[in-house]
Scaffold this motif. Structure first.
Motif, mmCIF file in Angstrom:
data_model
loop_
_atom_site.group_PDB
_atom_site.id
_atom_site.type_symbol
_atom_site.label_atom_id
_atom_site.label_comp_id
_atom_site.label_asym_id
_atom_site.label_seq_id
_atom_site.Cartn_x
_atom_site.Cartn_y
_atom_site.Cartn_z
ATOM 1 N N UNK A 25 2.877 11.696 3.683
ATOM 2 C CA UNK A 25 2.487 10.337 3.329
ATOM 3 C C UNK A 25 1.538 9.789 4.391
ATOM 4 N N UNK A 26 1.907 10.002 5.642
ATOM 5 C CA UNK A 26 1.101 9.494 6.758
ATOM 6 C C UNK A 26 -0.316 10.049 6.722
ATOM 7 N N UNK A 27 -0.435 11.368 6.616
ATOM 8 C CA UNK A 27 -1.776 11.948 6.686
ATOM 9 C C UNK A 27 -2.610 11.584 5.463
ATOM 10 N N UNK B 163 -7.669 3.867 2.348
ATOM 11 C CA UNK B 163 -8.241 2.615 2.836
ATOM 12 C C UNK B 163 -7.293 1.845 3.747
ATOM 13 N N UNK B 164 -6.007 1.888 3.421
ATOM 14 C CA UNK B 164 -5.066 1.140 4.245
ATOM 15 C C UNK B 164 -4.300 2.096 5.158
ATOM 16 N N UNK C 204 0.841 -1.195 0.000
ATOM 17 C CA UNK C 204 0.000 0.000 0.000
ATOM 18 C C UNK C 204 0.879 1.249 0.000
ATOM 19 N N UNK C 205 1.949 1.210 0.770
ATOM 20 C CA UNK C 205 2.864 2.353 0.845
ATOM 21 C C UNK C 205 3.533 2.569 -0.504
ATOM 22 N N UNK C 206 4.056 1.484 -1.074
ATOM 23 C CA UNK C 206 4.696 1.597 -2.385
ATOM 24 C C UNK C 206 3.717 2.177 -3.396
ATOM 25 N N UNK C 207 2.491 1.677 -3.363
ATOM 26 C CA UNK C 207 1.472 2.132 -4.295
ATOM 27 C C UNK C 207 1.202 3.625 -4.133
ATOM 28 N N UNK C 208 1.020 4.019 -2.888
ATOM 29 C CA UNK C 208 0.767 5.432 -2.585
ATOM 30 C C UNK C 208 1.901 6.313 -3.129
ATOM 31 N N UNK C 209 3.116 5.914 -2.875
ATOM 32 C CA UNK C 209 4.262 6.708 -3.312
ATOM 33 C C UNK C 209 4.323 6.788 -4.830
ATOM 34 N N UNK C 210 4.197 5.643 -5.481
ATOM 35 C CA UNK C 210 4.361 5.629 -6.927
ATOM 36 C C UNK C 210 3.163 6.206 -7.667
#
Lengths: 147, 147
Positions: free
Chosen positions: B48-50, B56-57, B31-37
């Motif tokens: 990133x946190x907020x 969803x995750x 989920x983190x990788x997805x958010x970043x990319x």
DNA sequence: TTCTTTGCAAATGCTTTGCACCCAG
DNA sequence: CTGGGTGCAAAGCATTTGCAAAGAA
């Protein structure tokens, strides 16, 4: 120019700066400048603090941080952030523009100066229509093992 | 290559990396990788946190910091320290080596790539007998006022 | 089941701030 | 005198860590 002369010049610059900006010439401020210009290349506030605790003029961390800002403002000190989040400082009066090589294992800092940096900066100023204030180039490396 | 393809490749790289290093493939990590990319050029952990809190995750800061290390380790993310002491991160898969111009007033970050950097690095490797791991070149500038 | 990873909250470490006292101007 | 400067300790803030609970293999 001897290191004494450099120190004297730095003190003079600091004095003029303090006067012109309505800051007081306190003994602490000059003790800090003296300590920096007598002893270090690169240093952090904690090192400076502990060294000065065992010296004659003991200053607080608060004063150190305050004074660093003044010294940075009058170009007698530069501030770096070499990756970790401990600020490193460096005296910079009459020290030519240079950049840094940080050795990964030991944290040792080497200095170098390459004229191509200036060329790159000139190119960028034209390309982006900007005025470059300063730059920081840090090379992270390790020493070659096999001789 | 579309940004979807880049994301897919990044995920694959991450998966292989996790497998080969005995790390588990948790939904949080992807989920983190997805958010970043999907969303950022440069970003900090707090942003990133907020953003992920309202998604969803929801992951904790601790997990974010842990995952950043993994992503850095497998070269999917790079870490910068642009002067202040907030670490800035940047996705870097298939993004060519480049450097940064930071605009003083706005904090805007421009990117550039100049081959002379590589030449300088080659010179340094020989000069100091070192192996360069990586570098960071940041130019601090302001926009020209008069047109 | 096993043992890494997660999440929370507390801890850490650098830096900043609030405030009473001090001293340069 | 007077207001800026200092020292101390407390507060801030980004990041790390300890530990119980969760869940990937």
């Amino acid at each position: 120019m001897s290191s004494d002369e450099i120190l004297n010049q730095a003190q003079e610059i600091f004095e003029v700066y303090l006067e012109q900006n309505g800051h007081r010439k306190t003994p602490e401020r000059f003790a800090i400048l003296h300590e920096i210009y007598t002893n270090y290349g690169h240093f952090d506030v904690e090192t400076l603090f502990s060294h000065m605790q065992s010296g004659e003029c003991r200053v607080s961390r608060a004063t150190l941080y305050n004074t660093m800002e003044l010294l940075i403002d009058c170009n007698l000190v530069r501030k770096h952030q070499f990756g970790d989040n401990i600020a490193q400082y460096e005296k910079c009066h009459r020290v030519g523009q240079h950049d840094h090589v940080i050795i990964a294992d030991s944290g040792e800092v080497l200095e170098f100066c390459d004229p191509r940096i200036q060329q790159i900066k000139a190119t960028l100023e034209e390309l982006f229509d900007i005025e470059i204030l300063h730059h920081s180039l840090n090379i992270y490396a390790r020493k070659r093992k096999n001789k």
